[in-house]
Design an enzyme around this catalytic site. Structure first.
Site, short mmCIF file in Angstrom:
data_model
loop_
_atom_site.label_atom_id
_atom_site.label_comp_id
_atom_site.label_asym_id
_atom_site.label_seq_id
_atom_site.Cartn_x
_atom_site.Cartn_y
_atom_site.Cartn_z
N HIS A 153 0.83 -1.20 0.00
CA HIS A 153 0.00 0.00 0.00
C HIS A 153 0.87 1.25 0.00
O HIS A 153 2.06 1.22 0.31
CB HIS A 153 -0.92 0.01 1.22
CG HIS A 153 -0.25 0.48 2.48
ND1 HIS A 153 -0.31 1.79 2.92
CD2 HIS A 153 0.49 -0.18 3.41
CE1 HIS A 153 0.38 1.92 4.05
NE2 HIS A 153 0.86 0.74 4.38
N CYS A 154 0.24 2.37 -0.35
CA CYS A 154 0.86 3.69 -0.19
C CYS A 154 -0.17 4.58 0.51
O CYS A 154 -0.90 4.11 1.37
CB CYS A 154 1.35 4.25 -1.52
SG CYS A 154 0.11 4.30 -2.83
N THR A 155 -0.24 5.86 0.17
CA THR A 155 -1.18 6.74 0.86
C THR A 155 -2.59 6.62 0.31
O THR A 155 -3.54 6.33 1.04
CB THR A 155 -0.70 8.20 0.79
OG1 THR A 155 0.55 8.31 1.50
CG2 THR A 155 -1.70 9.14 1.44
N THR A 161 1.15 2.09 -5.50
CA THR A 161 0.44 0.82 -5.38
C THR A 161 -0.14 0.39 -6.72
O THR A 161 -0.08 -0.78 -7.10
CB THR A 161 -0.67 0.94 -4.33
OG1 THR A 161 -0.07 1.21 -3.05
CG2 THR A 161 -1.51 -0.32 -4.23
#
Length: 263
Positions: A153-155, A161
């Site tokens: 995941h990222c933000t 992602t």
């Protein structure tokens, strides 16, 4: 020799849309999994993707129920420090800095074009920046060899992602229109969290900043086409990018395919 995938990974039930992690998805898609060119299906319950991993208590229980073994956090160090992941019982957390940008990086901008150029730089970095390629290679190596299931995941779960998911679905043999539709699905899945952020922009910066920051808040065909165009110009195709750009040997790529594809 890399470990072979576990064929005993159970096919999980369909994931509900979580209010606190609204871009949580199975990389394989829903139902029987995305079809592949050779008549197979992408195996569900192996790799998951998400946005910021700060679930509320109810959503934490659902995430824990997935039995995740490894969580790959693709965010920058400053993003992690500002909003650390909530610990998931049973999952090892790993930080792999794939750089990228946040909406805050565009706060000094005055036109949408400035924000768009910043996003275009992110997608060029996927192809050309050595540190980003190294980070992506590390993630893919770990996805190929570490215990399943895993999540990355990222933000917002849409760019860094999204690019990793594009690579995985390509390796699985999914057709390009399906890969593109899956990439663009982030706009739909993040609608609620994006609306909350838009309200924060209006309240803190004024309504005039919404169109300025919009290019940072969404994914577009243009962003994906830019990255794929850079791949084609530099490495001929995604296979060349994975092999020569990311330096992944055949055994890693084969292990990923084996984990991804169900006959």
């Amino acid at each position: 020799m890399l470990p072979s995938p576990s064929d005993t990974v159970p096919s999980p039930p369909e994931l509900p849309e979580l209010g606190s992690v609204d871009n949580l998805r199975d990389v394989a898609g829903s139902g029987e999994g995305y079809p592949t060119r050779d008549g197979g299906r992408v195996r569900r319950g192996v790799f998951y993707r998400a946005n910021l991993l700060r679930p509320d208590d109810d959503d934490l229980a659902l995430l824990t129920g997935l039995g995740l073994r490894v969580v790959h956090d693709l965010r920058r160090a400053d993003e992690v420090a500002a909003h650390p992941d909530r610990e998931l019982p049973g999952a090892e957390w790993r930080h792999v800095d794939v750089l990228g940008v946040a909406a805050d990086d565009a706060l000094g901008f005055t036109t949408p074009e400035e924000s768009r150029r910043m996003m275009e730089a992110v997608y060029r970095d996927f192809v050309h920046r050595p540190s980003v390629r190294d980070a992506l290679a590390r993630v893919l190596r770990d996805l190929a060899s570490d215990p399943l299931p895993q999540l990355f995941h990222c933000t917002a779960g849409k760019d860094r992602t999204g690019w990793v998911a594009v690579l995985l679905l390509h390796l699985a043999g999914v057709e390009e229109p399906t890969i593109r539709a899956d990439y663009l699905l982030s706009n739909e899945r993040t609608a609620a969290s994006r609306a909350r952020y838009e309200r924060m922009i209006v309240e803190g910066l004024g309504e005039q900043m919404l169109p300025v920051l919009e290019p940072v808040l969404v994914v577009t065909d243009d962003y994906l086409d830019l990255a794929l165009g850079e791949v084609a110009a530099t490495y001929s195709d995604l296979d060349g990018y994975l092999r020569d750009g990311l330096g992944l040997p055949d055994d890693v790529l084969d292990a990923l395919r084996e984990r991804l594809v169900a006959a």
